[in-house]
Design a protein around this motif. Sequence first.
Motif, PDB file in Angstrom:
ATOM      1  N   LEU A   1       0.869  -1.179   0.000  1.00 40.85           N
ATOM      2  CA  LEU A   1       0.000   0.000   0.000  1.00 40.85           C
ATOM      3  C   LEU A   1       0.905   1.227   0.000  1.00 40.85           C
TER       4      LEU A   1
ATOM      5  N   LEU B   1       4.034  -0.753   3.710  1.00 43.62           N
ATOM      6  CA  LEU B   1       3.119   0.363   3.924  1.00 43.62           C
ATOM      7  C   LEU B   1       3.915   1.657   3.835  1.00 43.62           C
TER       8      LEU B   1
ATOM      9  N   CYS C   1       3.501   5.606   4.121  1.00 43.57           N
ATOM     10  CA  CYS C   1       2.589   6.644   4.612  1.00 43.57           C
ATOM     11  C   CYS C   1       3.334   7.960   4.784  1.00 43.57           C
TER      12      CYS C   1
ATOM     13  N   ALA D   1      -3.361   3.283   7.684  1.00 46.99           N
ATOM     14  CA  ALA D   1      -2.638   2.126   7.153  1.00 46.99           C
ATOM     15  C   ALA D   1      -1.903   1.391   8.264  1.00 46.99           C
TER      16      ALA D   1
ATOM     17  N   LEU E   1       8.032  -0.363   6.482  1.00 43.10           N
ATOM     18  CA  LEU E   1       7.206   0.793   6.811  1.00 43.10           C
ATOM     19  C   LEU E   1       7.951   2.068   6.441  1.00 43.10           C
TER      20      LEU E   1
END
Length: 552
Positions: A255, A281, A283, A293, A310
Amino acid sequence: MDLHIDPGWALVPETLEGVSQPYVHIDLNPPLAIRLPTELLLQIFSLCTRKQPGNDDGPFNPTSTIILTHVCQRWRAVALDYPLLWSTISFRTPYLARLMLDRSQDAPLIIRCDFVRENEIESQVAPIYKAARRALRHSSRAKEISLRSRSGKQLAKLVSDTRPPGEMLESLSLLGVAERYYNTVFDLPVDLFARAPVWPLRKLVLERVKLPPNVLPRHCAHLVHLELHYVTPLSVEDVLHIARAASNTLEVLILDLVPLSLSTELPTEPIPVPRIRRLHLNCTFGDLRANSAFGLLPLLTIPPTASIRLQVLLSGLWLTAPPLMAPTLVTHAAKGAPLRAILISQANLYRRRGLRLHAWTSTAAPTFFHTDDMPLPKLDVQIVREPDGDNTSLHRALLDLIGALPLHTVRSATIARLDSIPAGLFTTVLPALAALEEITVHGSSALHALCSMPSAAHEPPLVQMAGLHTLAVYEAVGAGDFRPLRRTLQQRIDLGIRLPSLVVCYSNVVRSVMEGFAGLAGEVLWDGSVSGMQTVPVPMEVEATMELPVAF
């Protein structure tokens, strides 16, 4: 029996019964390429057109398929009668696309059209677009569809005119390209999903796409790879529905800058995804919805062998992100194989300054120059700050993360290219690295921090590492860097803990300086480079060119 005239033997003078005369040697064994069984020949043809990583057209140019038909009559006959050889449609030229489409007969199709790459010449836009539309009329037998374009209208028209793919579809990639990363390029028509039969999708990649509601889960029961780059609108619950549908098959979940809206109803028990091996992820932009998320982490049961990556923006989000991500990271790191190697490096993203921590379970010392060639790390956390922020909060966030992780089993550590060393980096890291045997430092900042005294009451970090076996120094410059190192190694000898091995590579250092380390380590290995900084495999600084994402 086929006869073959071997030109290598033709007209060679020989003596036959005392008479010198030329003769032609008849080779009764045809060349191996002609004698190959048809089944083996087809396998070779398949390898010639197989897709390779990073190369959409396989290992050869698309015209290689045509070349196979020009080798000999037998090869041509076999190739023309083998539909799978022509089933990967190439759009290098419209003629080639039409030819391959016709010769593929009823074989499952692989349709990959990259308008961003193909449209280098304006006059080719219309013919290639027309060829793509013609190919998509046969989408009922498509096994893979991949479309990429800068034009939202072009991509939307192409998709809307596409007949709903049939039950063969295993891979779907719809990629929009825009100058502003946080813009969607086109709206995905609901008919493409709603009226289609259930697809056995194994791979789904969407980029800068606006989705109709509730269309993905029904096609995701066999999904292995899900990759979403700025796809809207989505909620945490939507992603969980997909994860639940693909819980027994999902291996990769990415994502990237996907703003997830908050969900009012979330499962009370985490959803198991036992086969997942990669969770990513990103972000790193200022929308508060991106924080959702991180809310996925405690809602998924991830196997201890999975790799978690991350990317976090150090802003107001950081106040709420750690409670969501830290427990999952610590728990994941503690399960399964223990962490054995870490890499701390400076890693900028979208022109934002950042720090990155890799952690592996393998014992091999991590190399900063070839990180991508190493196995996937168990943990990969990248923290970036706002352009107008300072490094203090960035350093503190990294130290908090290091302090929380179970690093007592780490044997190898690499500190790579930090412009400024976080205050207390080694005083925070050293107590946690009780099993450390090898450390690698890149650049002057890390080397000086390793050899300097944090306070009058403490020894330099290098002296405190009593169990250290190997110190590797990369990208150091001159006597100014190596003088403190020589002094610190002498302190170790005075304490009876001489360093067993010192390695110096890619540094600007002369022979006389290196000779000064004689006796200060059990062995000294030097690559002999006087101007090693000029031969470093990785450029010293790579700035991102993509526009900085901002809040909506």
